[in-house]
Design a protein around this motif. Structure first.
Motif, PDB file in Angstrom:
ATOM      1  N   ALA A   1     127.630 -10.354  11.812  1.00 39.40           N
ATOM      2  CA  ALA A   1     129.180  -9.946  11.535  1.00 39.40           C
ATOM      3  C   ALA A   1     129.302  -9.318  10.101  1.00 39.40           C
ATOM      4  N   VAL A   2     128.609  -9.695   9.044  1.00 35.86           N
ATOM      5  CA  VAL A   2     128.487  -9.051   7.926  1.00 35.86           C
ATOM      6  C   VAL A   2     128.333  -7.671   7.985  1.00 35.86           C
ATOM      7  N   GLN A   3     127.447  -7.285   8.736  1.00 36.94           N
ATOM      8  CA  GLN A   3     126.840  -5.868   8.821  1.00 36.94           C
ATOM      9  C   GLN A   3     127.978  -5.124   9.577  1.00 36.94           C
ATOM     10  N   GLN A   4     128.520  -5.531  10.441  1.00 41.62           N
ATOM     11  CA  GLN A   4     129.774  -5.082  11.403  1.00 41.62           C
ATOM     12  C   GLN A   4     130.812  -4.773  10.470  1.00 41.62           C
ATOM     13  N   ALA A   5     131.133  -5.802   9.733  1.00 45.94           N
ATOM     14  CA  ALA A   5     132.383  -5.629   8.858  1.00 45.94           C
ATOM     15  C   ALA A   5     132.070  -4.333   7.745  1.00 45.94           C
ATOM     16  N   PHE A   6     130.561  -4.293   7.372  1.00 44.12           N
ATOM     17  CA  PHE A   6     130.280  -3.485   6.199  1.00 44.12           C
ATOM     18  C   PHE A   6     130.427  -2.209   6.695  1.00 44.12           C
ATOM     19  N   GLU A   7     130.294  -1.858   7.913  1.00 41.28           N
ATOM     20  CA  GLU A   7     130.412  -0.574   8.880  1.00 41.28           C
ATOM     21  C   GLU A   7     131.905  -0.173   8.732  1.00 41.28           C
ATOM     22  N   ILE A   8     132.753  -1.068   9.012  1.00 37.52           N
ATOM     23  CA  ILE A   8     134.223  -0.792   8.948  1.00 37.52           C
ATOM     24  C   ILE A   8     134.445  -0.421   7.558  1.00 37.52           C
ATOM     25  N   LEU A   9     133.937  -1.347   6.698  1.00 40.69           N
ATOM     26  CA  LEU A   9     134.315  -0.947   5.051  1.00 40.69           C
ATOM     27  C   LEU A   9     133.732   0.455   4.831  1.00 40.69           C
ATOM     28  N   VAL A  10     132.496   0.845   5.091  1.00 39.85           N
ATOM     29  CA  VAL A  10     131.907   1.979   4.813  1.00 39.85           C
ATOM     30  C   VAL A  10     132.846   3.303   5.593  1.00 39.85           C
ATOM     31  N   LEU A  11     133.477   3.095   6.614  1.00 41.32           N
ATOM     32  CA  LEU A  11     134.154   3.968   7.252  1.00 41.32           C
ATOM     33  C   LEU A  11     135.298   4.348   6.380  1.00 41.32           C
ATOM     34  N   GLN A  12     135.984   3.362   5.831  1.00 40.68           N
ATOM     35  CA  GLN A  12     137.323   3.396   5.134  1.00 40.68           C
ATOM     36  C   GLN A  12     137.031   4.067   3.595  1.00 40.68           C
ATOM     37  N   VAL A  13     135.947   3.508   2.880  1.00 41.45           N
ATOM     38  CA  VAL A  13     135.956   3.853   1.443  1.00 41.45           C
ATOM     39  C   VAL A  13     135.037   5.174   1.396  1.00 41.45           C
ATOM     40  N   LYS A  14     134.090   5.049   2.309  1.00 37.19           N
ATOM     41  CA  LYS A  14     133.248   6.702   2.284  1.00 37.19           C
ATOM     42  C   LYS A  14     132.559   6.683   0.799  1.00 37.19           C
ATOM     43  N   ARG A  15     133.048   7.808   0.114  1.00 32.87           N
ATOM     44  CA  ARG A  15     132.408   8.103  -1.273  1.00 32.87           C
ATOM     45  C   ARG A  15     132.566   7.105  -2.265  1.00 32.87           C
ATOM     46  N   ASN A  16     133.487   6.453  -2.035  1.00 33.66           N
ATOM     47  CA  ASN A  16     134.036   5.278  -2.987  1.00 33.66           C
ATOM     48  C   ASN A  16     132.953   4.185  -3.026  1.00 33.66           C
ATOM     49  N   LEU A  17     132.106   4.145  -2.413  1.00 34.13           N
ATOM     50  CA  LEU A  17     131.183   3.095  -2.139  1.00 34.13           C
ATOM     51  C   LEU A  17     129.885   3.618  -3.323  1.00 34.13           C
ATOM     52  N   ALA A  18     129.877   4.768  -3.585  1.00 35.27           N
ATOM     53  CA  ALA A  18     128.778   5.277  -4.497  1.00 35.27           C
ATOM     54  C   ALA A  18     128.832   4.507  -5.714  1.00 35.27           C
ATOM     55  N   PRO A  19     129.356   4.036  -6.320  1.00 31.88           N
ATOM     56  CA  PRO A  19     128.908   3.184  -7.791  1.00 31.88           C
ATOM     57  C   PRO A  19     128.546   2.086  -7.458  1.00 31.88           C
TER      58      PRO A  19
END
Length: 1786
Positions: A124-142
Motif C-alpha cells: 500500500a505504501v508503494q501504491q500511495a507513493f505512486e499517487i504522490l509522485v504523479l501529483q508532485v512530479k519534479r517537487n520530489l527532487a529535493p
C-alpha cells in the motif's frame, strides 16, 4: 493535565500544559516544534509535525495529512494500512500546495514504513507513493537522496506485489532514459544505506526488541538483507559504466568483509540466491574486482554447484558460468578433483534432483570451460561424465517428468556432439573415445529408449537431428578431414544400430514395446518430421463451420457413433505415404542406404518368425514396417522362398487379377496378406494398413479391381468397413481408392446393407454388436469428407436415405409398440441422420432427406407413451430434427417447397389435432415441437414470409371443419348455465353427452385452437406480418383468436365435470396462451365475438360477454358501439336472447329501460302458442327478467314499480285464459320443453317481484303467488329426480328458490314492514302455507337424498340438492317438532325423547354420512334447530331419577342417533389417518371420499357440542363422563390436530388489523353455508378450528384431563398450538363474559381484570369477609386455573382451606364457566352457613356433578352423604361400611 478529578474526553481541544509549552517554545526560538514519533530530533525517522502556533507554518501541513501521518506511526498493522490507503486517496483529492507541504515528513516516514513487517502495508505504501509522485512530479527532487536507497530496496522486495508497485512508482517518476541519471545522482546515499543493511544492521537494530517478537525481527532482517543484495545488483544494472568505477572503492570495502562472503553459505535460500545474483552483477559490470577477489569468489561459487535448492540453483549455475568466463585461472583457486567434480558427479547421478531444466542447459558451456589438465584422461573423464548422465536419466524423478527427461536428453546429445567434435582426429585415443561414446553411451541410450516409450520422442528426435548434422558435415568440401571422420562415425553408428535392432528382434525376451520402439525409431530415421508432428498433434485446433448446430452435434449428438468411428483412431494414425517417399528420396545416401538395408533385414527376419513360430507380435511389427516403408523391393524380399500355390484360388476368380500376378505387391497380397486375414492372425486394422501399402504399389485400375474382388470375399463387409474407415481418416488413402468408393459395386452393396439392417430391426430383435460396424459404415458413407463431397456416389446416398425413411415411417408406423424392440436401430438412424444433415451442404435438397426429417419430426412430436421411446433416444431424435431443420432453412434460403418437409409437417399437425385423440402430455409435446419449429422459421434469414402464410393455411380448418369440431364438444356445460340462470332455453337440449369424468383425452377443438393460437401469437408478436396483413386468406386472425376464447369458455363451464381441464389450463399458461395476449394481438376481437354471439348464441354469447366485460375493465371498451341501438336485437331469436342475457349487466340503463318497456308491451299482446315462443311471451319475459335482475338500482336509475305489477297482471291473465301453459297438473310426467321454459321464466319474475317490491303486491296477487307455489310443489314432487332433464331441474330449482325467498321474507318481517303487507298474509303463511309447503318439501328432499347413494352426482345434481337444501333448511322448528314423516325407530336404542323427535333424529342424522355436501349441510342446518330443545327431556328424566332415591351413579348418553353417526365416521377417519402422526397437518382434497367423511364427522360433533352447551350443569357432567369413558372425545382431539392448519392466520390482513391483533380462524366466526363453493379447500380446516374452539369452550376440564394423559410429543404440540392461537381468544372471551354478565349474587361481588386475566370475587356475610383472586393460565384451558386468597376475616384456617379446595375443584374439574363455578361455590358456602353439614366424602355441601345435597344418613353416626359419593365409595372399596364410623351402612 487539567486536574485529578476531571475526565479526559476524546476531541477535547483545551490545550494541556505541554501544548502551551510547545507554543511558547515556537514563539521564543522561532522554530517549528515537532511531534516526536520514534526519534528525539527532526533528523530521525519518526518525526511528524505537531499542531503549530503560526498560520504560515500551519499552511505547510494540512490538518488531514497531519492526522494520517500520525496514524502511520502507530504499531497496529491495520491502522497503518488504512492510514496509508487514506493518504493515497487524499493525494488524489487535495490541492498540490497541501501535498507539497507534506513531502519533508513523508520522505522520512516512507523510509521507515517501506520496511514494515506487514506485506500489505508495504504494498500500500508503494501504491500511495505512486499517487504522490504523479501529483508532485519534479517537487520530489529535493528529497530524492533521502528516499532513493529505500526505494531501490523496495523494488527488490521479496513480496512481489510490493516490489512491482515500487517499480511502477519508479517508472512513473523517471522514464527509462532518465533512470540511470537519477540513480547516479543519489549513488552515494544509496550505497551507504545498502552497505549498512548488508554489513551493519542486525535483527535488533532493525526492529525494537522490546515491542517486536523475535521471529518477526528475524524475518524482517532476512528480508532486508535479501532485498539489499538484489538492490546492489540493480544499482549496478542502472548505473552508467563510468559511475560504477566511482563506487569501486566502496565496493572493495564491502568485498573485503568476511561477513559478505559468509552469505554464500547462509542458511536462508533467498539470501544465498541474492548473493549469487550479486556475484553475477559484479562479473558483468566490475570483472576486475572479481579477478582481484578470485581466491574468495571461485570457492564461494564453484564449491556450491551442488546447492539444489530451487531458489538458489539457477543463480549459482549462472554465477558459475560467469566466474569460469570472467576468471581465467579460476581452477587454480579450487581443487577440481576433490571439490568441484565430485559435486558435479553427484548432481548428474541424481538427475538434477528435480531441477534439470535449470542445471542441464549449463552443462555444455561448463565442460567446455574445463581445461585438459583438469580433465586428465579423456576416456576416464567422459566415461564417468556420461555414465553419471545416464544414471540421472534413469532416475525415478527424471522418468516421471517429461520436462526433466527432455532437458537431460537434450544436454546429453549436446555434450555427445561436442565431445565427438572435439575429438575427431585419427589418433588412437580419439578413435577409442569415439567408439566408446557411440557403443557405450549413445546406443545404450537408444536401447533404454526402446524400453521406455515416454523417452522415445525426445531421444529419437535428438538422435535424428544429430545424424542429420553429421550427414551435412560429410559433404563439407572445405574440411575434408571432418568429412572422413563423420563418415566413419556414421558407418560406426549404423553398424552398431543394425546389430542392436536385429539382436533385439531375434531375442527371446523381445516384447511388444521394444518392437514398437524399433518401428518408431525407423520411422523417425526415415521421416525426421514425423516425431515432431506427432508430439504437436495434441494441441487444439480451430475449425470454422457453416452452422452453429453442427458444433453442437459434434459435441453431443452422435457421441456413440464417433466412438465407433474413431475409437481406434490413435492406433490407425499412420504417416502419409507420399510424405514418406518424399523423405526417402530426400534423405542423405549415408542414411537411406543403411536404413533400407536394415528395414529389409528386419522384415526378412520377422517373416521367418511368422512362418516358423506363427508369431503375432512379429506380424504386427512387419505390418508396421510395410505400412511405413512400402516398396517393390521389400515385397520381393518377403516373397523369397515362398510357394505360390496359395494364391491360385484368388487368381482363378478373376482374369483381370491374373494379369497383375507379376506385381510382387499383388502376389504378396494373395499369398500372404489375404491368408493372414482369413486366419485372423492379428488385429485387422494392422493388416488393412498393409493392404494400403500393397495398393500404393498398384495403379488406379488395379486398385479398383483388387478392392472389388476383396469385397466379394467371405469377410468382405468387415474388410470394406476397415478400408473405408481408414480412407476417411487419411486424405492420401482416400485419394488412392476414391474411384472404387464412387463406383457402382460399393454403392449397390451399401444400399443393400441399409435395407438389410432396417428390415432386421423391424422384424426381429436387435442384432449383435457386430452389426454396429455396418451402421458405422453407413454413417461414413453419409458423412462429409475431403473436398466437402460424399464418400460414395450421390445416387446411392439418396437411395440409402430413402430406405431409412421407409424404416421409420412405413414399417414402424404400422405398430408403434415395436419401438422398444427397434430402439437401437432408431439410435443409429439418428446418428446417421445427424451426421448427414450437418456434414454435407445441400444434402436436404434431396426429397428423401426431407421425408426422413419429416418422419423424425413426427416421432418427436408424439408423447413417449405413444411412441414407447426411451428418454435417450427421444433426445437424440430431437437433436437430429433440430439440426436437420436448421440445415434445411439455411439451404433453401427462403424458397420452401410446397411438397417438402414444411408442407408435410403442417398437414400432419392438422391431422393430429383434428382427428387423433390427445391427452395433455401428448398435446404438450406437440406444442413444444411446433414452438421450436416456429422459432427456427422466425430466425431464418431472409424471413420466409410467403411460406409462413402457406404453413398457416395448411393447419387452419375450414368452416365446415370448425363446425364439426364445435359439435364434438360435450354439451354438458349447458345444464350448468341453465341452472345458474346465465342462459334460458325452451327446447330440448342434449346436455348429457359423453362421459368425460374419467376421460383424460382433450377434445379436438381445444387441441386445434391451442395449436393455432400458439402459431398466431408467436408470429404476431414477432412482427413477421404487417399490421394490416392477415395471416390467413380466408379466416382472419380475430376469428382464430375467437375460437380460442370459445375453447377457454367451454373449459370454464365444464371444469367441474372434467378434471383434465385444469391440466389443459396449466398447459396454456405454460405456453403463455392467455386472454390478455389475444386481446393485445387482435384489435377487432370484440366485434368478431359479438357477431358470433348474435348469430349462434349459447356458448358464443357467454364467450362474448366474458371478453367484453374484461375488455371494458382493462381498455374501457364501449359496448354501445357494438350494437348501436337495441333494434339490432329484434326480432328476438335464441341467439339474440342469449346475447341480451349475457351482456345485460354491461348495458346502459337507458337501453335496459327501452328493452323492458318494449318487451312488456309485447308480452301483454302474447296469446296462445305465442306465449311459449321465443319472439313471444317466453323471449320477452326472459329479456325483462334479465334487465330487471341487473338494473333495479344502477347509477341512481329506478325502474317503475308499476311495470312489475303490469307484467304480474299479464301472467295472472294467462292463468285465467291460458291455464294449460302452467304446470299445475300433478299427473304430468313428461312436460314439454316450451312449457318448462315459460314456467321457469314466470318463477324467475315472481322471485324478482318478491325481492324487489313485495309491498306493492295486492292480497289477490299474493293468493295467486301462494297457490301457484303450492301447486308447482305438487307437480315438482311427481316429476323430479336426480337424473331429470336440465329443464326439469331448472324448473325445480326455481320452485325451491321461490320457497326460500318466501321463507326469508316472512322471517325478516318487522312490525313496520307488516303494516305495508296485506293484513292476514303472515298468518296465512304460518298457519296454512308453511304446513302445505314443507309437508311436501321435506319428504321430497329425503327422497332425493336417498337417490344419492345409487347415482353418480353430476354438477347438475348438486344444483338440485343445493336448491332443495336451501328451501328445506328454512323449515320452522314447530313444523319439525310436529312433522308428518314416517316413523323410524331402532331396536335397543335408549332415549328419553318423544317419538316424533326420536324418529326425525333417526331419519336425518344418518344423512350426515351422505357423500353429497348439500345434503350434509342441509341436515346440519335442520338439526341445529332441534339440538337446543333436546336436553330438556333428559333433564326431566334426571329429576325423576333423583326423586326416586336411586343410589347408583346416573349414566346418560347424548343423542344416540348422533353418537352412532360419530362411531361410524370414526372408523373411516382411523383409516384415513392411520399413518399420520398427531400434529401433522393433512390437506384434504375437496369433494373427495375423505372430505365427505370428515365433513360429516365434524358436523356431527358441531351438533353434539350445541346440544352439550344447551344442557344444564347436571347433564353436562353426565354427558362429559360418557364422552370421556367412550373415548370418542379423545379420538376427536387427535383428529383435529391432523386437520387444523399449522398456521391458522387469515391471510391478507392490513397493517391496521395487525396492530389490533392477529386475526385467525379462532378469532373469527364462520357460518356454514350451502353455496360456499369458492372456499371448499379451506372448509375442513375452518370447521376443524371451530370444533376445537367449541370443545375447549364447553368441555375445558375434559380436554385438560386428556392433555395431561398424552405423551410428551403430543402434549407439547397441543400446548404450543393452543397457547399461540386459542388461549388468548378464549381467555378474553371468558373474562369478557364475567364483565358483561347480568347474573347478580347476594352477598358476593365479581369483578374482571382483563389485562391480568384475573377475576376478583368478594364474599361478605355479617362479620365474615372473603376475597378470592381467580387467574387464568397462559395456555388456558389446558393449564389449571389458580385460586389465590386475598383478604380473609372471620373464617377458620381449616374451613378456609376446604373452601379454597372446593373452588379449585369447581373451576378445574367441572365443564363450566368461571361464573358457573363461582355460583356453585357460593351455594356451597351459603348452605354451610345455613347449617347444612358437608358430605364427609367430598367435603362439600353441594355435589360437584349433580349439585345435590347430602341426603343418605348413616344410622350409627347420623352423618349424611351424597348418593353419588356413597355409590363411588362402595364400588371402589368393595365394602358396604360407613366411610366415617366403619359400621355397616343400611
Amino acid at each position: 493535565m487539567g486536574g485529578k478529578n476531571k475526565q479526559r474526553t476524546k476531541g477535547n481541544v483545551q490545550p494541556s500544559s505541554s501544548g502551551k509549552a510547545a507554543e511558547l517554545l515556537a514563539k521564543d526560538k522561532g522554530t517549528v516544534p515537532g511531534f516526536i514519533g520514534f526519534g528525539a530530533s527532526q533528523n530521525e525517522l519518526g518525526y511528524v509535525p505537531a499542531v503549530q502556533g503560526f498560520e504560515e507554518v500551519d499552511s505547510l501541513v494540512d490538518a488531514d495529512f497531519r492526522l494520517v501521518l500520525r496514524k502511520m506511526s502507530k504499531r497496529d498493522a491495520t491502522t497503518k494500512l488504512k492510514a496509508v490507503q487514506e493518504f493515497g486517496t487524499m493525494c488524489k483529492e487535495k490541492h498540490l500546495e497541501n501535498i507539497k507541504g507534506v513531502l519533508p515528513y513523508w520522505s522520512r516516514i516512507y523510509c521507515k514504513i517501506s520496511l514494515d513487517h506487514d506485506r500489505r502495508v508495504r504494498e500500500a505504501v508503494q501504491q500511495a507513493f505512486e499517487i504522490l509522485v504523479l501529483q508532485v512530479k519534479r517537487n520530489l527532487a529535493p528529497y530524492l537522496k533521502i528516499i532513493m536507497g529505500h526505494w531501490l530496496v523496495a523494488q527488490c522486495d521479496t513480496y512481489n506485489p510490493a516490489a512491482s508497485a515500487a517499480k511502477v512508482a519508479f517508472q512513473v517518476a523517471f522514464p527509462l532514459n532518465k533512470q540511470p541519471e537519477a540513480v547516479a545522482f543519489c549513488k552515494e546515499e544509496i550505497m551507504n544505506i545498502i552497505y549498512d543493511f548488508i554489513m551493519k544492521e542486525t535483527p535488533e537494530t532493525l526492529s525494537d526488541p522490546q515491542s517486536v517478537p523475535e521471529e518477526e525481527r528475524e524475518e524482517k532482517y532476512l528480508r532486508v538483507v535479501t532485498s539489499s543484495l538484489l538492490a546492489l545488483k540493480k544499482l549496478l544494472d542502472l548505473l552508467p559504466e563510468n559511475e560504477n568505477i566511482v563506487l569501486k572503492n566502496r565496493l572493495m570495502e564491502l568485498l573485503s568483509q568476511s561477513k559478505f562472503w559468509k552469505y554464500s553459505k547462509h542458511k536462508t535460500p533467498q539470501i544465498r540466491s541474492a548473493f549469487f545474483e550479486l556475484i553475477i552483477g559484479f562479473c558483468q559490470y566490475l570483472p576486475e574486482l572479481m579477478k582481484f577477489e578470485a581466491a574468495r569468489v571461485c570457492p564461494a561459487v564453484l564449491l556450491n554447484i551442488d546447492d539444489m535448492d530451487p531458489v538458489v540453483c539457477p543463480s549459482v549455475w549462472t554465477a558459475a558460468l560467469y566466474v569460469l568466463t570472467c576468471i581465467e585461472d579460476c581452477w587454480v583457486h579450487v581443487n577440481a578433483k576433490k571439490g568441484v567434480l565430485p559435486k558435479l558427479w553427484t548432481v548428474l547421478k541424481e538427475g538434477g534432483r528435480g531441477l534439470a531444466t535449470s542445471v542441464y542447459p549449463s552443462l555444455l558451456p561448463f565442460i567446455s570451460k574445463i581445461p585438459e589438465e583438469v580433465i586428465g584422461s579423456k576416456i576416464e573423464f567422459f566415461t564417468m561424465f556420461f555414465n553419471n548422465f545416464s544414471k540421472g536419466l534413469q532416475s525415478e524423478r527424471a522418468l516421471m517428468s517429461c520436462t526433466e527427461s527432455s532437458a537431460i536428453v537434450s544436454a546429453f546429445m549436446e555434450c555427445i556432439c561436442f565431445t565427438l567434435h572435439q575429438n575427431l582426429r585419427n589418433a588412437e585415443d580419439h578413435q577409442k573415445l569415439q567408439q566408446m561414446l557411440i557403443n557405450e553411451q549413445l546406443l545404450p541410450l537408444v536401447n533404454f529408449a526402446l524400453k521406455n516409450p515416454k523417452l522415445q520422442s525426445d531421444i529419437f528426435s535428438k538422435l535424428t537431428d544429430t545424424l542429420a548434422s553429421w550427414e551435412r558435415r560429410t559433404d563439407n568440401p572445405d574440411i575434408e578431414e571432418w568429412a572422413v571422420a563423420y563418415n566413419r562415425l556414421l558407418s560406426e553408428f549404423w553398424k552398431a544400430l543394425s546389430q542392436a535392432c536385429i539382436s533385439q528382434l531375434g531375442s527371446t525376451e523381445v516384447d511388444k514395446n521394444i518392437l514398437e520402439g524399433i518401428s518408431s525409431l525407423l520411422r523417425c530415421m526415415r521421416n525426421p518430421k514425423g516425431i515432431t508432428t506427432q508430439s504437436v498433434k495434441k494441441k487444439g485446433k480451430i475449425r470454422f463451420i457453416d452452422q452453429e448446430e453442427t458444433q453442437n452435434y459434434e459435441s453431443n449428438a452422435t457421441n456413440h457413433l464417433e466412438e465407433l468411428i474413431f475409437g481406434t483412431k490413435d492406433a490407425l494414425e499412420s504417416e502419409n505415404l507420399e510424405d514418406t517417399l518424399r523423405q526417402c528420396q530426400g534423405n542423405h545416401p549415408a542414411r537411406s542406404v543403411p536404413l533400407e538395408s536394415l528395414i529389409c533385414e528386419l522384415a526378412k527376419l520377422s517373416m521367418t518368425f511368422i512362418n516358423e513360430q506363427d508369431s503375432e507380435m512379429h506380424l504386427v511389427f512387419l505390418t508396421t514396417l510395410i505400412s511405413s516403408f512400402p516398396s517393390t523391393k521389400l515385397f520381393t524380399i518377403l516373397l523369397e522362398n515362398d510357394k505360390p500355390e496359395s494364391a491360385e484360388s484368388f487368381f482363378e476368380t478373376n482374369n483381370e487379377v491374373k494379369v497383375m500376378a507379376s506385381n510382387p505387391a499383388v502376389r504378396f497380397l494373395t499369398q500372404k496378406l489375404l491368408v493372414w486375414v482369413k486366419e485372423d492372425k492379428t488385429d485387422l486394422s494392422f493388416l488393412i494398413d498393409m493392404l494400403y501399402s500393397v495398393l500404393h504399389c498398384c495403379d488406379n485400375n488395379e486398385r479398383k479391381i483388387l478392392l472389388n474382388q476383396i469385397s466379394q470375399m467371405d469377410q468382405g463387409w468387415l474388410l470394406v468397413f476397415h478400408i473405408v474407415q481408414k480412407a476417411c481418416l487419411d486424405q492420401v488413402k482416400y485419394a488412392a481408392i476414391s474411384d472404387w468408393l464412387k463406383g457402382e459395386v460399393l454403392g449397390e452393396k451399401l444400399v443393400l446393407l441399409a435395407d438389410e439392417l432396417c428390415t432386421m430391426g423391424i422384424t426381429s430383435s436387435w442384432p449383435k454388436d457386430a452389426h454396429s460396424q455396418s451402421w458405422v459404415l453407413l454413417s461414413l458413407a453419409l458423412s462429409k469428407h475431403f473436398s466437402n463431397e460424399f464418400l460414395i456416389a450421390e445416387l446411392y446416398v439418396e437411395r440409402i436415405i430413402d430406405r431409412l425413411h421407409n424404416a421409420l415411417s412405413k414399417d414402424l408406423s404400422k405398430d408403434l409398440s415395436k419401438t422398444q424392440v427397434v430402439e437401437p436401430m432408431l439410435s443409429f438412424i439418428c446418428d446417421l441422420a445427424s451426421n448427414f444433415f450437418c456434414s454435407i451442404k445441400g444434402c436436404l435438397q434431396m426429397s428423401s432427406a426431407e421425408d426422413l426429417l419429416s418422419t423424425i419430426f413426427q416421432l418427436c412430436a408424439q408423447s413417449q407413451e405413444k411412441t414407447h421411446l426411451s428418454g435417450a433416444n427421444l433426445q437424440k431424435l430431437q437433436q437430429t430434427w433440430s439440426l436437420g431443420l436448421t440445415s434445411l432453412i439455411k439451404q433453401q434460403d427462403g424458397n420452401f417447397s410446397k411438397c417438402g418437409f414444411f408442407h408435410c409437417s403442417a398437414t400432419w399437425l392438422k391431422t393430429q389435432v383434428q382427428v387423433s385423440t390427445l391427452d395433455v402430455k401428448s398435446l404438450q409435446v406437440l406444442l413444444t415441437c411446433t414452438s421450436t419449429l416456429l422459432d427456427k422459421l422466425k430466425a431464418a434469414q431472409p424471413s420466409p414470409h410467403g411460406y409462413l402464410m402457406t404453413f398457416i393455411e395448411c393447419i387452419v380448418p375450414n368452416n365446415t371443419e370448425w363446425e364439426d369440431l364445435r359439435q364434438k364438444l360435450t354439451p354438458q356445460w349447458l345444464s350448468k348455465v341453465l341452472l345458474m340462470e346465465q342462459l334460458s332455453l325452451n327446447r330440448d337440449a342434449l346436455c348429457a353427452g359423453a362421459d368425460i369424468f374419467s376421460s383424460d383425452k382433450i377434445p379436438t377443438h381445444l387441441c386445434t385452437t391451442a395449436l393455432l393460437n400458439l402459431v398466431l401469437l408467436d408470429l404476431l408478436e414477432a412482427n413477421v406480418f404487417n399490421e394490416q396483413e392477415e395471416i390467413h386468406t380466408v379466416m382472419s386472425t380475430s376469428e382464430i383468436a375467437a375460437e380460442m376464447l370459445y375453447s377457454l369458455q367451454w373449459c370454464e363451464e365444464v371444469k367441474d365435470f372434467c378434471p383434465t381441464i385444469s391440466k389443459y389450463h396449466e398447459l396454456l399458461l405454460q405456453f403463455d396462451i392467455t386472454r390478455d395476449r389475444l386481446m393485445k394481438a387482435c384489435s377487432t376481437l370484440s366485434e368478431t365475438l359479438f357477431g358470433r354471439s348474435l348469430r349462434s348464441g349459447l356458448l358464443w354469447a357467454l364467450t362474448a360477454s366474458q371478453f367484453i366485460t374484461r375488455t371494458k375493465v382493462i381498455n374501457g371498451c364501449d359496448l354501445k358501439q357494438l350494437y348501436i341501438t337495441v333494434d339490432r336485437f329484434f326480432p328476438l331469436t335464441e341467439a339474440c336472447l342469449h346475447t341480451i342475457q349475457c351482456i345485460a349487466p354491461s348495458l346502459l340503463q337507458e337501453d335496459k329501460n327501452l328493452l323492458v318497456t318494449r318487451c312488456a308491451a309485447k308480452l301483454s299482446t302474447s296469446k296462445g302458442t305465442d306465449i311459449t315462443s321465443i319472439n313471444g311471451g317466453f323471449g320477452n319475459l326472459v329479456v325483462i327478467n334479465s334487465c330487471l335482475q341487473n338494473g333495479i338500482n344502477v347509477e341512481g336509475h329506478h325502474i317503475d314499480g308499476q311495470l312489475f305489477i303490469d307484467v304480474l297482471n299479464t301472467i295472472m291473465e294467462w292463468r285465467n285464459y291460458e291455464e294449460e301453459i302452467f304446470l299445475f297438473d300433478c299427473s304430468l310426467k313428461c312436460p314439454e320443453s316450451t312449457l318448462l321454459g315459460i314456467n321457469v321464466e314466470i318463477l324467475r319474475f315472481l322471485r324478482l317481484l318478491i325481492k324487489r317490491l313485495p309491498t306493492s303486491v295486492t292480497s289477490e296477487q299474493w293468493d295467486f303467488i301462494m297457490c301457484s307455489i303450492l301447486t308447482w310443489l305438487e307437480t315438482m314432487s311427481e316429476i323430479v329426480s336426480l337424473t331429470s332433464e336440465p329443464l326439469v331441474l331448472h324448473f325445480v330449482c326455481q320452485i325451491c328458490g321461490m320457497l326460500s325467498d318466501l321463507g326469508h321474507m316472512f322471517q325478516a318481517i318487522t312490525p313496520e314492514i307488516s303494516t305495508t303487507l296485506p293484513a292476514n298474509l303472515p298468518n296465512e303463511w304460518n298457519n296454512f302455507f308453511v304446513e302445505g309447503a314443507y309437508g311436501q318439501l321435506l319428504p321430497l328432499f329425503l327422497k332425493i337424498a336417498a337417490e344419492c347413494k345409487e347415482t353418480i352426482l353430476l354438477p347438475s345434481s348438486m344444483y338440485l340438492l343445493t336448491a332443495l337444501g336451501e328451501a328445506s333448511a328454512l323449515v320452522p322448528l314447530k313444523q319439525l317438532m310436529n312433522h308428518s314423516l314416517p316413523h323410524k325407530f331402532i331396536a335397543g336404542q335408549k332415549t328419553n325423547l318423544p317419538d316424533k323427535l326420536q324418529s326425525i333424529l333417526n331419519t336425518l342424522a344418518p344423512l350426515l354420512l351422505c357423500k353429497a355436501r348439500p345434503v350434509q349441510i342441509t341436515i346440519y342446518l335442520i338439526l341445529h334447530k332441534l339440538m337446543s330443545e333436546l336436553p330438556a327431556f333428559d333433564n326431566e328424566h334426571l329429576k325423576s331419577y333423583d326423586d326416586n332415591g336411586n343410589d347408583e351413579e346416573y349414566v346418560l348418553s347424548p343423542p344416540a342417533a348422533l353418537m352412532s353417526v360419530i362411531d361410524i365416521q370414526e372408523e373411516d377417519l382411523e383409516n384415513i389417518f392411520y399413518d399420520i402422526p398427531v400434529g401433522q397437518y393433512t390437506d384434504i382434497k375437496p369433494l373427495s371420499e375423505a372430505y365427505y367423511s370428515i365433513l360429516g364427522y365434524l358436523l356431527a360433533w358441531k351438533l353434539l357440542l350445541i346440544f352439550f352447551k344447551a344442557s344444564p350443569s347436571e347433564l353436562r357432567a353426565i354427558y362429559a363422563t360418557y364422552l370421556r369413558k367412550s373415548k370418542c372425545l379423545h379420538k376427536l382431539l387427535q383428529h383435529l390436530f391432523r386437520l387444523m392448519p399449522e398456521n391458522p392466520t387469515i391471510s391478507g390482513q392490513s397493517a391496521d388489523s395487525a396492530s389490533k391483533g392477529q386475526r385467525t380462524l379462532f378469532s373469527e366466526t364462520h357460518a356454514i353455508l350451502l353455496k360456499e363453493t369458492q372456499t371448499l379447500n379451506t372448509e375442513v380446516p375452518k370447521l376443524a378450528c371451530a370444533v376445537y374452539y367449541s370443545v375447549l369452550e364447553d368441555l375445558p376440564a375434559t380436554v385438560r384431563l386428556w392433555w395431561n394423559n398424552q405423551d410428551k410429543r403430543v402434549s407439547s404440540t397441543v400446548d404450543k398450538y393452543t397457547r399461540k392461537y386459542v388461549s388468548s381468544v378464549l381467555s378474553s372471551q371468558e373474562i369478557s363474559a364475567v364483565q358483561t354478565s347480568t347474573q347478580s349474587f347476594k352477598s358476593m361481588v365479581v369483578k374482571a381484570r382483563p389485562v391480568a386475566r384475573e377475576v376478583l370475587a368478594t364474599y361478605s356475610v355479617d362479620d365474615i369477609f372473603i376475597e378470592l383472586v381467580i387467574q387464568l393460565p397462559t395456555n388456558y384451558p389446558l393449564g389449571s386455573i389458580t385460586v389465590e386468597s386475598g383478604k380473609r376475616v372471620g373464617v377458620a384456617v381449616q374451613q378456609w382451606r376446604n373452601w379454597m379446595l372446593q373452588l379449585n375443584t369447581f373451576l378445574n374439574l367441572q365443564n363450566g364457566s368461571i361464573m358457573e363455578g363461582l355460583a356453585l361455590w357460593k351455594s356451597n358456602v351459603d348452605k354451610r352457613f345455613e347449617g347444612t353439614e358437608e358430605c364427609m366424602i367430598c367435603f362439600s355441601v353441594i355435589h360437584g356433578s349433580n349439585y345435590s345435597l347430602p341426603k343418605k344418613a348413616c344410622r350409627t353416626c347420623k352423618k349424611k352423604f351424597h348418593s353419588a359419593c356413597l355409590y363411588r365409595w362402595f364400588t371402589s372399596s368393595n365394602k358396604s361400611s360407613c366411610p366415617l364410623c366403619r359400621e355397616t351402612f343400611f
